[in-house]
Design an enzyme around this catalytic site. Structure first.
Site, short mmCIF file in Angstrom:
data_model
loop_
_atom_site.label_atom_id
_atom_site.label_comp_id
_atom_site.label_asym_id
_atom_site.label_seq_id
_atom_site.Cartn_x
_atom_site.Cartn_y
_atom_site.Cartn_z
N PHE A 83 0.78 -1.16 0.13
CA PHE A 83 0.09 0.12 -0.15
C PHE A 83 0.63 1.08 -0.01
CE2 PHE A 83 0.97 1.17 4.31
CZ PHE A 83 1.25 0.26 5.13
N PHE A 85 2.32 3.99 1.93
CA PHE A 85 3.65 3.47 1.46
C PHE A 85 4.50 2.55 2.24
CE2 PHE A 85 2.52 7.81 0.14
CZ PHE A 85 2.63 7.82 -1.10
CU LIG Z 1 4.81 1.65 -3.82
#
Ligand SMILES: [Cu+2]
Length: 165
Positions: A83, A85
């Site tokens: 996801f 980050f």
């Molecule tokens: Cu990424």
């Protein structure tokens, strides 16, 4: 040499080049085919389409509780969320020498799942499950790198796999 003779010589050499480069290419194809019949081909994503709803992967189904489950005597499946980050679970803990099936999906945008020091390098598409297999032969920590641009936190998007003895 006159121009006509040069033309003939150049064409003859060019035929040689073509034959040699084609032969090299066929050798490459044969070597690639060899990798396909060994266990190293596990990093090739499963071809079968496996759909999930990216809006629901965080709340229902196996990806809602990302983790590693045992599926056989020496086999494990790791359900992974990539996801913005990061990656879940973090770290992903797996035993050394076991066949790990990674099933990875994204609740947002495309990410990469590149496990540093291995041949695991798969795209993670929202709406689909990417399935790859790998057996870690060395214990230790492996870094997961997102190698697909996914937004402003891309360069900081890492995860970790811990391979236990
Ligand atoms: Cu990424």
């Amino acid at each position: 040499m006159d121009e006509h003779r040069v033309h003939k010589v150049v064409l003859a050499y060019e035929r040689g080049w073509l034959a040699f480069s084609l032969a090299m290419l066929f050798v490459f194809i044969a070597l690639i085919a060899y990798t396909l019949v060994t266990h190293t081909a596990g990093v090739i994503p499963a071809g079968a389409l496996e759909r999930v709803d990216p809006a629901k992967v965080r709340v229902e189904g196996p990806f809602a509780q990302p983790g590693v489950i045992q599926t056989g005597p020496n086999q494990y499946t790791a359900y992974v969320q990539a996801f913005t980050f990061g990656y879940l679970p973090n770290p992903i803990e797996v035993p050394k020498g076991a066949e790990i099936t990674f099933k990875i999906t994204s609740p947002d945008v495309i990410h990469g799942f590149q496990v540093e020091g291995t041949n695991i390098n798969v795209e993670v598409l929202p709406g689909e499950v990417s399935t790859v297999k790998y057996t870690f032969k060395k214990a230790g920590e492996y870094r997961i790198i997102c190698n697909q641009y996914c937004g402003i936190g891309h360069q900081n998007m890492f995860g970790k796999i811990v391979v236990k003895e």
